[in-house]
Design an enzyme around this catalytic site. Structure first.
Site, PDB file in Angstrom:
ATOM      1  N   ASP A 214       0.855  -1.184   0.000  1.00  0.00           N
ATOM      2  CA  ASP A 214       0.000   0.000   0.000  1.00  0.00           C
ATOM      3  C   ASP A 214       0.890   1.234   0.000  1.00  0.00           C
ATOM      4  O   ASP A 214       1.656   1.462   0.943  1.00  0.00           O
ATOM      5  CB  ASP A 214      -0.889  -0.020   1.241  1.00  0.00           C
ATOM      6  CG  ASP A 214      -1.871   1.142   1.295  1.00  0.00           C
ATOM      7  OD1 ASP A 214      -1.822   2.019   0.424  1.00  0.00           O
ATOM      8  OD2 ASP A 214      -2.695   1.165   2.237  1.00  0.00           O
ATOM      9  N   GLU A 240      -1.868  -1.365  -3.652  1.00  0.00           N
ATOM     10  CA  GLU A 240      -2.948  -0.481  -3.218  1.00  0.00           C
ATOM     11  C   GLU A 240      -2.548   0.982  -3.347  1.00  0.00           C
ATOM     12  O   GLU A 240      -1.469   1.383  -2.918  1.00  0.00           O
ATOM     13  CB  GLU A 240      -3.306  -0.805  -1.774  1.00  0.00           C
ATOM     14  CG  GLU A 240      -4.465  -0.009  -1.209  1.00  0.00           C
ATOM     15  CD  GLU A 240      -4.920  -0.543   0.133  1.00  0.00           C
ATOM     16  OE1 GLU A 240      -5.413   0.256   0.951  1.00  0.00           O
ATOM     17  OE2 GLU A 240      -4.780  -1.760   0.375  1.00  0.00           O
ATOM     18  N   GLU A 266     -10.274   3.828  -1.084  1.00  0.00           N
ATOM     19  CA  GLU A 266     -10.522   4.356   0.257  1.00  0.00           C
ATOM     20  C   GLU A 266     -10.686   5.873   0.259  1.00  0.00           C
ATOM     21  O   GLU A 266     -11.280   6.433   1.183  1.00  0.00           O
ATOM     22  CB  GLU A 266      -9.398   3.972   1.213  1.00  0.00           C
ATOM     23  CG  GLU A 266      -8.069   4.645   0.941  1.00  0.00           C
ATOM     24  CD  GLU A 266      -6.986   4.204   1.903  1.00  0.00           C
ATOM     25  OE1 GLU A 266      -6.638   4.995   2.796  1.00  0.00           O
ATOM     26  OE2 GLU A 266      -6.498   3.072   1.765  1.00  0.00           O
ATOM     27  N   HIS A 316     -12.080  -0.732   2.742  1.00  0.00           N
ATOM     28  CA  HIS A 316     -11.065  -0.148   3.617  1.00  0.00           C
ATOM     29  C   HIS A 316     -11.643  -0.088   5.025  1.00  0.00           C
ATOM     30  O   HIS A 316     -12.622   0.607   5.276  1.00  0.00           O
ATOM     31  CB  HIS A 316     -10.711   1.256   3.130  1.00  0.00           C
ATOM     32  CG  HIS A 316      -9.706   1.963   3.962  1.00  0.00           C
ATOM     33  ND1 HIS A 316     -10.026   3.003   4.809  1.00  0.00           N
ATOM     34  CD2 HIS A 316      -8.370   1.768   4.099  1.00  0.00           C
ATOM     35  CE1 HIS A 316      -8.935   3.439   5.413  1.00  0.00           C
ATOM     36  NE2 HIS A 316      -7.917   2.703   5.002  1.00  0.00           N
TER      37      HIS A 316
END
Length: 388
Positions: A214, A240, A266, A316
């Site tokens: 991420d 991500e 998210e 998320h």
């Protein structure tokens, strides 16, 4: 089922120093959220959550004011069971009646950001009320659940290349996780530093544990391509937020240049933003945050989009207890539901607010069976940590 009271608080729970971590958001010293309580005239209480930041990386005074002094008064006396109608009324504002008559959105100018975060909190609380009033868990009201337990992945991973393997391996041992996620991106300054950490992680985990990364949207497209090339043999389950959420075309360009599945969402508000991601062919896994995307109602709409385009849904859930429990119900009910994010960083907003321990065993988490969200909220914690 008429709404009697609406009350929101900025809840700020401190994180003990030994459990704090540092990322591109800085050092997270507290976990913050807007926690909402709605009560009906017949005494049914629903809990919701709205958010505009990660952990202590943001301010919540404006969101709480919006809930208590602008949206809250508009809810008093309304039928709490009219969840979709309330969602559309709050989104469309003064043109809500015209939007309903014409069958399409006519939203207010301030339709994103804090507005949708506030709608999210209200929507989650109304679903909680609906389930409690009918003595049914939310997943049953959404059409049923796929299974009583869902796969979860451990979300954390900030250690340097010397320590990341042991850190992630400790996650695997803690809950029997078969998938883990680590942070990369600007926190490491250069893509090659992140790549070194990823390679160390894969070496420690072996080939049988899924590994996600991420970047919190901190790479440019060129940097993301460079990083992906450096880790192409690490068998990443997903990458991500490789680039900022403001650049759907750039994200699509990057997705076309790599074999790594792209997860994102998210930072997106509403089904309209996710429709843009899909139309740009920019994502493989959609990650709506129930406390920011528009609540359970909107998360299910986004789940339907995912299913329609053969994509996966992995919300998320780095959040507080109302948002986390809402995510469990959405995942359980959505055909596109994939996997639960389970924070292995310090997250007192989940664990302190829920009187019942929230745990993962053998890499799986139970879907609540109790009515509503199935959350037994610890109101003493709210009273203790609500900012004045």
């Amino acid at each position: 089922m008429r709404i009697k009271t609406v009350q929101a608080w900025w809840v700020q729970i401190p994180i003990e120093e030994s459990r704090q971590h540092v990322s591109d958001f800085g050092r997270l010293r507290t976990f913050d959220a807007a926690i909402l309580r709605i009560e009906t005239e017949d005494g049914v209480v629903g809990w919701g959550e709205g958010k505009n930041a990660a952990g202590s990386a943001g301010q919540y005074a404006a969101l709480v004011h919006l809930l208590n002094h602008e949206f809250g008064p508009r809810l008093i006396g309304r039928d709490a069971s009219q969840i979709t109608a309330i969602w559309e009324d709050l989104y469309n504002g003064s043109r809500a009646s015209a939007a309903a008559a014409r069958g399409h959105a006519l939203p207010e100018l301030a339709r994103r950001g804090l507005t949708v975060a506030a709608i999210s909190a209200i929507d989650i609380a109304l679903w909680d009320i609906r389930g409690k009033a009918l003595d049914q868990p939310v997943w049953a009201l959404l059409g049923g659940r796929s299974a009583p337990r869902l796969p979860a992945y451990a979300s954390g991973g900030w250690a340097d290349s010397a320590g990341i393997g042991a850190q992630l391996q400790s996650y695997v041992e803690a809950g029997g996780f078969r998938a883990v996620k680590m942070r990369v991106g600007s926190m490491d300054d250069r893509p090659q530093v992140s790549a070194q950490r990823v390679r160390a992680a894969r070496k420690a985990l072996g080939p049988d544990v899924e590994l996600m990364v991420d970047a919190h949207g901190t790479y440019t497209v060129a940097e993301a391509k460079r990083f992906a090339a450096l880790v192409e043999d690490c068998d990443l389950a997903w990458f991500e937020e490789p680039v900022t959420a403001d650049d759907h075309r750039g994200l699509a360009e990057f997705r076309a240049a790599t074999m790594i599945p792209i997860a994102t969402g998210e930072s997106e508000c509403s089904r309209f933003d996710f429709a843009s991601l899909i139309s740009h062919r920019a994502a493989d896994i959609l990650q709506p945050d129930p406390a920011f995307c528009g609540g359970i109602t909107e998360a299910m709409r986004i789940a339907a989009l995912a299913s329609s385009f053969n994509l996966r849904l992995a919300p998320h859930l780095w959040a507080g207890a109302p948002c986390f429990f809402a995510g469990l119900h959405v995942l359980a009910a959505a055909p596109s539901g994939y996997i639960v994010e389970f924070s292995l960083g310090a997250n007192p907003m989940i664990h302190s607010l829920s009187r019942v321990p929230v745990t993962v065993q053998d890499g799986m988490i139970a879907v609540p069976d109790a009515p509503g969200l199935g959350l037994d909220m610890d109101t003493d914690v709210i009273a203790r940590y609500a900012r004045q």
